[in-house]
Design a protein around this motif. Structure first.
Motif, PDB file in Angstrom:
ATOM      1  N   UNK A  13       0.827  -1.206   0.000  1.00  0.00           N
ATOM      2  CA  UNK A  13       0.000   0.000   0.000  1.00  0.00           C
ATOM      3  C   UNK A  13       0.861   1.256   0.000  1.00  0.00           C
ATOM      4  N   UNK A  14       1.890   1.281   0.826  1.00  0.00           N
ATOM      5  CA  UNK A  14       2.745   2.465   0.902  1.00  0.00           C
ATOM      6  C   UNK A  14       3.541   2.664  -0.377  1.00  0.00           C
ATOM      7  N   UNK A  22      -0.523  13.016  -7.387  1.00  0.00           N
ATOM      8  CA  UNK A  22       0.107  14.238  -6.904  1.00  0.00           C
ATOM      9  C   UNK A  22      -0.731  14.943  -5.859  1.00  0.00           C
ATOM     10  N   UNK A  23      -2.017  14.739  -5.881  1.00  0.00           N
ATOM     11  CA  UNK A  23      -2.888  15.379  -4.900  1.00  0.00           C
ATOM     12  C   UNK A  23      -3.326  14.360  -3.863  1.00  0.00           C
ATOM     13  N   UNK A  24      -3.900  14.860  -2.791  1.00  0.00           N
ATOM     14  CA  UNK A  24      -4.358  13.977  -1.714  1.00  0.00           C
ATOM     15  C   UNK A  24      -5.425  13.003  -2.217  1.00  0.00           C
ATOM     16  N   UNK A  25      -6.343  13.481  -3.034  1.00  0.00           N
ATOM     17  CA  UNK A  25      -7.405  12.598  -3.522  1.00  0.00           C
ATOM     18  C   UNK A  25      -6.859  11.528  -4.468  1.00  0.00           C
ATOM     19  N   UNK A  26      -5.870  11.875  -5.284  1.00  0.00           N
ATOM     20  CA  UNK A  26      -5.269  10.877  -6.179  1.00  0.00           C
ATOM     21  C   UNK A  26      -4.517   9.819  -5.389  1.00  0.00           C
ATOM     22  N   UNK A  27      -3.804  10.239  -4.365  1.00  0.00           N
ATOM     23  CA  UNK A  27      -3.075   9.269  -3.539  1.00  0.00           C
ATOM     24  C   UNK A  27      -4.039   8.377  -2.770  1.00  0.00           C
ATOM     25  N   UNK A  28      -5.142   8.936  -2.297  1.00  0.00           N
ATOM     26  CA  UNK A  28      -6.144   8.128  -1.606  1.00  0.00           C
ATOM     27  C   UNK A  28      -6.766   7.107  -2.554  1.00  0.00           C
ATOM     28  N   UNK A  29      -7.052   7.536  -3.778  1.00  0.00           N
ATOM     29  CA  UNK A  29      -7.622   6.619  -4.759  1.00  0.00           C
ATOM     30  C   UNK A  29      -6.654   5.510  -5.126  1.00  0.00           C
ATOM     31  N   UNK A  30      -5.388   5.864  -5.307  1.00  0.00           N
ATOM     32  CA  UNK A  30      -4.375   4.863  -5.625  1.00  0.00           C
ATOM     33  C   UNK A  30      -4.229   3.857  -4.483  1.00  0.00           C
ATOM     34  N   UNK A  51      -3.472   6.369   2.022  1.00  0.00           N
ATOM     35  CA  UNK A  51      -3.119   7.310   0.963  1.00  0.00           C
ATOM     36  C   UNK A  51      -3.443   8.744   1.338  1.00  0.00           C
ATOM     37  N   UNK A  52      -4.602   8.945   1.930  1.00  0.00           N
ATOM     38  CA  UNK A  52      -4.995  10.294   2.339  1.00  0.00           C
ATOM     39  C   UNK A  52      -4.118  10.793   3.471  1.00  0.00           C
ATOM     40  N   UNK A  53      -3.754   9.924   4.387  1.00  0.00           N
ATOM     41  CA  UNK A  53      -2.958  10.332   5.544  1.00  0.00           C
ATOM     42  C   UNK A  53      -1.506  10.630   5.160  1.00  0.00           C
TER      43      UNK A  53
END
Length: 58
Positions: A13-14, A22-30, A51-53
């Motif tokens: 996951x990490x 690049x954005x918080x929402x993209x990282x959370x989705x990934x 991802x969000x954290x």
């Protein structure tokens, strides 16, 4: 064995969170997608939260 599975899940996951978005929402989705692949619905939730954290706010 259970600790190894958890460690592998967290590492996957990490790694995916760091690799894409690049954005918080993209990282959370990934993270959610990676978690879903590894551990199903529960993994999707954990991956999304991770991802969000871990995303740096701009």
């Amino acid at each position: 064995m259970k600790r190894l599975a958890i460690a592998l899940f967290v590492a996957a996951a990490l790694t995916s969170v760091a690799a894409c978005g690049t954005t918080r929402s993209e990282k959370a989705a990934t993270g959610a997608v990676a978690g879903a692949v590894v551990a199903g619905p529960v993994g999707a939730v954990v991956g999304g939260v991770a991802g969000a954290a871990l995303a740096k706010p701009k």
